[in-house]
Design a protein around this motif. Structure first.
Motif, PDB file in Angstrom:
ATOM      1  N   GLY A  70       9.488  12.192  -6.911  1.00  0.00           N
ATOM      2  CA  GLY A  70       9.016  12.702  -8.623  1.00  0.00           C
ATOM      3  C   GLY A  70       7.598  13.340  -8.931  1.00  0.00           C
ATOM      4  O   GLY A  70       7.726  13.922  -9.839  1.00  0.00           O
ATOM      5  N   TRP A  71       6.846  13.206  -7.773  1.00  0.00           N
ATOM      6  CA  TRP A  71       5.603  13.691  -7.858  1.00  0.00           C
ATOM      7  C   TRP A  71       5.315  15.057  -7.016  1.00  0.00           C
ATOM      8  O   TRP A  71       5.954  15.321  -6.004  1.00  0.00           O
ATOM      9  N   ILE A  72       4.312  15.700  -7.551  1.00  0.00           N
ATOM     10  CA  ILE A  72       4.109  17.032  -6.971  1.00  0.00           C
ATOM     11  C   ILE A  72       3.570  16.852  -5.571  1.00  0.00           C
ATOM     12  O   ILE A  72       3.715  17.833  -4.883  1.00  0.00           O
ATOM     13  N   PRO A 128      -4.328   6.278  -1.221  1.00  0.00           N
ATOM     14  CA  PRO A 128      -5.532   5.431  -0.591  1.00  0.00           C
ATOM     15  C   PRO A 128      -5.127   3.981  -0.664  1.00  0.00           C
ATOM     16  O   PRO A 128      -5.266   3.150   0.096  1.00  0.00           O
ATOM     17  N   THR A 129      -4.034   3.436  -1.970  1.00  0.00           N
ATOM     18  CA  THR A 129      -3.732   2.392  -1.930  1.00  0.00           C
ATOM     19  C   THR A 129      -2.850   1.792  -0.768  1.00  0.00           C
ATOM     20  O   THR A 129      -2.999   0.577  -0.513  1.00  0.00           O
ATOM     21  N   VAL A 130      -2.273   2.648  -0.307  1.00  0.00           N
ATOM     22  CA  VAL A 130      -1.360   2.409   0.986  1.00  0.00           C
ATOM     23  C   VAL A 130      -2.511   2.146   2.179  1.00  0.00           C
ATOM     24  O   VAL A 130      -2.034   1.024   2.856  1.00  0.00           O
ATOM     25  N   TYR A 131      -3.055   3.061   2.396  1.00  0.00           N
ATOM     26  CA  TYR A 131      -4.355   2.624   3.425  1.00  0.00           C
ATOM     27  C   TYR A 131      -5.268   1.203   3.045  1.00  0.00           C
ATOM     28  O   TYR A 131      -5.353   0.311   4.022  1.00  0.00           O
ATOM     29  N   ARG A 132      -5.339   0.967   1.815  1.00  0.00           N
ATOM     30  CA  ARG A 132      -6.051  -0.480   1.518  1.00  0.00           C
ATOM     31  C   ARG A 132      -5.089  -1.537   1.718  1.00  0.00           C
ATOM     32  O   ARG A 132      -5.587  -2.650   2.211  1.00  0.00           O
ATOM     33  N   MET A 133      -3.821  -1.280   1.663  1.00  0.00           N
ATOM     34  CA  MET A 133      -2.949  -2.396   2.003  1.00  0.00           C
ATOM     35  C   MET A 133      -2.539  -2.569   3.504  1.00  0.00           C
ATOM     36  O   MET A 133      -2.676  -3.618   3.924  1.00  0.00           O
ATOM     37  N   LEU A 134      -2.883  -1.264   4.209  1.00  0.00           N
ATOM     38  CA  LEU A 134      -2.739  -1.482   5.652  1.00  0.00           C
ATOM     39  C   LEU A 134      -3.726  -1.974   6.301  1.00  0.00           C
ATOM     40  O   LEU A 134      -3.475  -2.879   7.477  1.00  0.00           O
ATOM     41  N   GLY A 194      -6.512  16.920  -5.944  1.00  0.00           N
ATOM     42  CA  GLY A 194      -5.848  17.832  -6.515  1.00  0.00           C
ATOM     43  C   GLY A 194      -5.298  17.439  -7.857  1.00  0.00           C
ATOM     44  O   GLY A 194      -5.469  16.364  -8.319  1.00  0.00           O
ATOM     45  N   GLN A 195      -4.537  18.452  -8.406  1.00  0.00           N
ATOM     46  CA  GLN A 195      -3.766  17.921  -9.594  1.00  0.00           C
ATOM     47  C   GLN A 195      -2.476  18.617  -9.655  1.00  0.00           C
ATOM     48  O   GLN A 195      -2.267  19.745  -9.051  1.00  0.00           O
ATOM     49  N   THR A 196      -1.426  18.080 -10.525  1.00  0.00           N
ATOM     50  CA  THR A 196      -0.208  18.648 -10.482  1.00  0.00           C
ATOM     51  C   THR A 196      -0.543  20.227 -10.956  1.00  0.00           C
ATOM     52  O   THR A 196       0.622  20.917 -10.688  1.00  0.00           O
ATOM     53  N   SER A 208      -3.205   3.242  -8.204  1.00  0.00           N
ATOM     54  CA  SER A 208      -2.537   3.477  -7.017  1.00  0.00           C
ATOM     55  C   SER A 208      -1.971   5.016  -6.788  1.00  0.00           C
ATOM     56  O   SER A 208      -0.848   5.169  -6.456  1.00  0.00           O
ATOM     57  N   GLY A 209      -2.715   5.902  -7.488  1.00  0.00           N
ATOM     58  CA  GLY A 209      -2.470   7.414  -7.166  1.00  0.00           C
ATOM     59  C   GLY A 209      -1.547   7.850  -8.319  1.00  0.00           C
ATOM     60  O   GLY A 209      -1.060   8.970  -8.506  1.00  0.00           O
ATOM     61  N   TYR A 210      -1.173   6.781  -9.308  1.00  0.00           N
ATOM     62  CA  TYR A 210      -0.289   7.268 -10.472  1.00  0.00           C
ATOM     63  C   TYR A 210      -1.399   7.852 -11.792  1.00  0.00           C
ATOM     64  O   TYR A 210      -2.419   7.036 -11.795  1.00  0.00           O
TER      65      TYR A 210
HETATM   66  O1  BCO Z   1       3.688  -4.723  -8.106  1.00  0.00           O
HETATM   67  P1  BCO Z   1       4.636  -5.237  -8.639  1.00  0.00           P
HETATM   68  O2  BCO Z   1       5.810  -5.795  -7.716  1.00  0.00           O
HETATM   69  O3  BCO Z   1       4.108  -5.998  -9.755  1.00  0.00           O
HETATM   70  O4  BCO Z   1       5.534  -4.123  -9.574  1.00  0.00           O
HETATM   71  C1  BCO Z   1       5.870  -2.788  -9.128  1.00  0.00           C
HETATM   72  C2  BCO Z   1       7.539  -2.877  -8.766  1.00  0.00           C
HETATM   73  O5  BCO Z   1       7.814  -4.119  -8.333  1.00  0.00           O
HETATM   74  C3  BCO Z   1       7.838  -2.638 -10.291  1.00  0.00           C
HETATM   75  N1  BCO Z   1       9.228  -2.017 -10.369  1.00  0.00           N
HETATM   76  C4  BCO Z   1       9.586  -0.840  -9.791  1.00  0.00           C
HETATM   77  N2  BCO Z   1      10.935  -0.899 -10.145  1.00  0.00           N
HETATM   78  C5  BCO Z   1      11.196  -1.688 -10.877  1.00  0.00           C
HETATM   79  C6  BCO Z   1      10.151  -2.486 -11.067  1.00  0.00           C
HETATM   80  N3  BCO Z   1      10.136  -3.378 -11.914  1.00  0.00           N
HETATM   81  C7  BCO Z   1      11.367  -3.252 -12.712  1.00  0.00           C
HETATM   82  N4  BCO Z   1      12.319  -2.802 -12.681  1.00  0.00           N
HETATM   83  C8  BCO Z   1      12.262  -1.711 -11.749  1.00  0.00           C
HETATM   84  N5  BCO Z   1      13.334  -1.018 -11.660  1.00  0.00           N
HETATM   85  O6  BCO Z   1       6.973  -1.923 -10.861  1.00  0.00           O
HETATM   86  C9  BCO Z   1       5.648  -1.636 -10.258  1.00  0.00           C
HETATM   87  C10 BCO Z   1       5.864  -0.388  -9.558  1.00  0.00           C
HETATM   88  O7  BCO Z   1       4.484  -0.080  -8.842  1.00  0.00           O
HETATM   89  P2  BCO Z   1       4.267   0.632  -7.816  1.00  0.00           P
HETATM   90  O8  BCO Z   1       5.129   1.820  -7.808  1.00  0.00           O
HETATM   91  O9  BCO Z   1       2.899   0.873  -7.594  1.00  0.00           O
HETATM   92  O10 BCO Z   1       4.978  -0.291  -6.477  1.00  0.00           O
HETATM   93  P3  BCO Z   1       4.307  -0.682  -5.242  1.00  0.00           P
HETATM   94  O11 BCO Z   1       5.605  -1.218  -4.548  1.00  0.00           O
HETATM   95  O12 BCO Z   1       3.166  -1.576  -5.236  1.00  0.00           O
HETATM   96  O13 BCO Z   1       3.971   0.395  -4.306  1.00  0.00           O
HETATM   97  C11 BCO Z   1       2.546   0.715  -3.941  1.00  0.00           C
HETATM   98  C12 BCO Z   1       2.534   2.243  -3.542  1.00  0.00           C
HETATM   99  C13 BCO Z   1       1.173   2.520  -3.085  1.00  0.00           C
HETATM  100  C14 BCO Z   1       3.426   2.654  -2.313  1.00  0.00           C
HETATM  101  C15 BCO Z   1       2.884   3.058  -4.906  1.00  0.00           C
HETATM  102  O14 BCO Z   1       1.950   2.714  -5.966  1.00  0.00           O
HETATM  103  C16 BCO Z   1       2.887   4.607  -4.689  1.00  0.00           C
HETATM  104  O15 BCO Z   1       3.429   5.217  -4.266  1.00  0.00           O
HETATM  105  N6  BCO Z   1       1.617   5.340  -5.190  1.00  0.00           N
HETATM  106  C17 BCO Z   1       1.403   6.566  -5.148  1.00  0.00           C
HETATM  107  C18 BCO Z   1       1.854   7.365  -6.182  1.00  0.00           C
HETATM  108  C19 BCO Z   1       1.782   8.977  -5.829  1.00  0.00           C
HETATM  109  O16 BCO Z   1       2.398   9.556  -5.148  1.00  0.00           O
HETATM  110  N7  BCO Z   1       0.798   9.781  -6.479  1.00  0.00           N
HETATM  111  C20 BCO Z   1       0.636  11.043  -6.233  1.00  0.00           C
HETATM  112  C21 BCO Z   1       0.815  11.915  -7.649  1.00  0.00           C
HETATM  113  S1  BCO Z   1       0.796  13.510  -7.382  1.00  0.00           S
HETATM  114  C22 BCO Z   1      -0.957  13.750  -7.530  1.00  0.00           C
HETATM  115  O17 BCO Z   1      -1.682  13.041  -7.375  1.00  0.00           O
HETATM  116  C23 BCO Z   1      -1.296  15.277  -7.266  1.00  0.00           C
HETATM  117  C24 BCO Z   1      -2.119  15.547  -5.880  1.00  0.00           C
HETATM  118  C25 BCO Z   1      -2.311  16.978  -5.781  1.00  0.00           C
END
Ligand code: BCO
Length: 563
Positions: A258-260, A306-312, A356-358, A463-465
């Motif tokens: 879903g993300w850029i 970075p959140t993933v690396y912090r977890m790792l 960067g940014q979307t 977490s990058g969101y």
């Molecule tokens: O941590 P909790 O368990 O309390 O809550 C989590 C999920 O369990 C929960 N959830 C997900 N689906 C659900 C649900 N709850 C109820 N029903 C559902 N269907 O919601 C919370 C979601 O949090 P999460 O996504 O942070 O989950 P998680 O597992 O902790 O993942 C950690 C990361 C680091 C893998 C995740 O946060 C992540 O992928 N972060 C990166 C986001 C990203 O890619 N950002 C880039 C954006 S684009 C940009 O920056 C532009 C750059 C040029």
């Protein structure tokens, strides 16, 4: 397919396809943008041709695994033929026409890549969305964009079906699932019988290619529209110099579809360089699965928040012997120097942060070969001229904090988003004098390295969101216990920052069990809007700080959180 992004070869008196060096020259502003460009025809089909002639190593274009012994490996040739069939599915049974908007809400499955490439081949405008979107989020997206089609997987069927009647523009629903469902076209079934021949449309370089929904301080997410060339050519330097990709590399970019960031790392930067996109289905992040994958598969390049690396780094990483890993990247939120250091000590590998940014893609990066200053997001990257400016659009000297901005010349850079669709005011608000303003605050040092300070507005980066406080407050107010709320960022050792809600309770809930009520409110937000936005911290207060005109002062609460 006839290449549309062509240049005239004087020696041979022929029109020849643009090469990677041509794309690099366009990014360096050394040659002009071609009139027409189509990523599928001008990049993917060229790699397919090179595969046949042996000019490209025989590694896959897409390599997908799910941890359950299922595996998909497609060469550029296979991706080409399957996406041509998918293009015929979109235009024939689905009846879509060039320029129509298509919401694509799929997890990390190979069909996401097929649909995206099929949209390119047909000139459809794709709008990726995370499967965490709720019915309300999907309704907003479909109505705001007047989408003609939604492509979805099983997990979002109930949400889509509950709001369909409120979306008069939606003509077609395409389901990616092994099971059929009434009212939905079956993608798998249609793909099997679709004709193999398809002629790629000759899209204009500035023609819309994709829309990404992006959150701000106020209102609902804005629709940032990108052109064929902003995504399709604009990531050439990123792939070559930040991701350091060669056609023999295998990159695993963790981002949700879903993300850029998925488009950057798992489509454009990678395939421009002819490298392999590696994908693990992983519905929910799991550190052990993640580390096992790196020891099992020949991933050379890793990109994650970075959140993933912090977890790792909480794990004993020295126990793992990564098969081929040589280059690690991160972005989406600031990386702490301690994590960079721990990653290096435990794995022997540097972490190259980018920013960067979307809307405008990669702005700063620590490129391969450049000295890394821990805590800095690197130097400005071409074609951008990155500066720190004040509120009047004046450039600030090194060491002074201000807003991170991109200096504009007379024409809008081709790699910029084209506009926020139907929102000329918000589009215009991104320009201050001769600058595009990012909304982020930072400092540049004497060596030209940029250091992130924080958002200039109330947007929360967790977490990058990128999370808009208004969206969380709107979800909270729907609950009978909430009279009003203010949502701000709060520090967190793993997620960088998290969403914190200050809540004023309604009279009947004042004596409620607050622990239980916190869980109830969190659950309520997860159901009302995408769960990643839920407030991980909740504090109940008697009243919220306000201005004399009654506006909530989020900054007072935020300052209190950050000390
Ligand atoms: O941590 P909790 O368990 O309390 O809550 C989590 C999920 O369990 C929960 N959830 C997900 N689906 C659900 C649900 N709850 C109820 N029903 C559902 N269907 O919601 C919370 C979601 O949090 P999460 O996504 O942070 O989950 P998680 O597992 O902790 O993942 C950690 C990361 C680091 C893998 C995740 O946060 C992540 O992928 N972060 C990166 C986001 C990203 O890619 N950002 C880039 C954006 S684009 C940009 O920056 C532009 C750059 C040029």
């Amino acid at each position: 397919t006839k290449p549309s992004g062509r240049c005239f070869h004087r020696d041979h008196q022929l029109w020849v396809p643009l090469t990677l060096d041509d794309f690099e020259a366009i990014n360096r502003c050394e040659r002009s943008l071609p009139k027409n460009f189509n990523f599928a025809g001008d990049v993917l089909d060229q790699w397919s041709r090179k595969e046949k002639t042996g000019e490209r190593p025989a590694s896959p274009a897409l390599w997908w695994v799910n941890g359950k012994e299922d595996e998909v490996k497609w060469s550029f040739g296979e991706l080409g033929s399957l996406s041509r069939k998918a293009a015929n599915v979109l235009t024939k049974p689905c009846g879509l026409e060039r320029g129509d908007r298509v919401a694509v809400i799929l997890p990390r499955i190979p069909e996401w890549w097929l649909i995206i490439v099929a949209c390119m081949r047909t000139g459809l405008v794709f709008m990726p969305g995370t499967t965490q979107l709720t019915a309300k989020d999907i309704l907003y997206r479909l109505r705001a964009s007047k989408a003609k089609c939604i492509v979805a997987s099983e997990e979002v069927i109930p949400a889509v079906e509950s709001i369909m009647s409120e979306c008069p523009d939606l003509k077609t629903k395409l389901l990616v699932s092994p099971h059929n469902r009434s009212g939905w076209h079956s993608f798998q079934e249609l793909l099997q019988t679709a004709p193999a021949e398809h002629s790629c449309v000759e899209t204009g370089s500035r023609e819309p290619m994709a829309i990404y929904f992006t959150s701000g301080t106020t209102g609902s997410p804005k629709m940032a529209q990108h052109s064929q060339s902003s995504l399709g050519i604009g990531y050439t330097l990123c792939g070559r110099y930040w991701l350091d990709l060669k056609s023999s590399d295998v990159i695993w970019n963790m981002s949700d579809t879903g993300w850029i960031k998925a488009a950057i790392g798992s489509v454009f930067s990678t395939w421009l360089q002819g490298a392999c996109v590696f994908v693990h289905r992983m519905a929910q992040f799991d550190a052990d699965t993640f580390l096992d994958t790196l020891t099992t598969y020949p991933v050379t390049t890793l990109c994650s928040a970075p959140t993933v690396y912090r977890m790792l780094v909480q794990k004993d990483l020295k126990r793992y012997k990564f098969k081929k890993l040589r280059h690690c990247l991160t972005g989406g939120e600031p990386l702490n120097p301690e994590v960079l250091e721990q990653w290096k000590v435990q794995t022997g590998l540097e972490l190259y942060e980018g920013y960067g940014q979307t809307e405008v893609g990669i702005i700063c990066a620590n490129q391969k070969g450049q000295e890394i200053k821990p805590g800095s997001m690197g130097k400005g990257v071409l074609p951008y001229d990155v500066q720190i400016i004040d509120e009047n659009g004046n450039i600030l000297p090194p060491g002074k904090e201000g807003e991170i901005a991109l200096r504009l010349t007379s024409t809008r850079p081709f790699c910029f988003f084209s506009e926020y669709v139907d929102n000329p005011e918000k589009t215009a608000a991104t320009i201050r004098g001769n600058f595009y303003v990012t909304g982020d605050r930072g400092v540049m040092d004497n060596d030209g390295y940029f250091w992130f300070v924080g958002r200039a507005d109330d947007v929360i980066i967790s977490s990058g969101y990128r999370i808009g406080p208004f969206e969380v407050e709107s979800a909270l107010i729907e609950h009978p216990a909430v009279v009003e709320s203010a949502v701000v960022s709060s520090p967190d050792p793993i997620r960088g920052e998290v969403v914190k809600a200050f809540v004023v309770l309604s009279a009947p809930f004042k004596s409620a069990n607050l622990e239980k009520l916190t869980l109830e409110l969190q659950d309520h937000v997860k159901k009302s809007t995408a769960p990643y936005k839920y407030p991980r911290k909740v504090e109940f207060v008697q009243e919220l700080p306000k201005t004399i005109t009654g506006k909530i002062k989020r900054n007072v609460l935020r300052d209190r959180e950050w000390g």
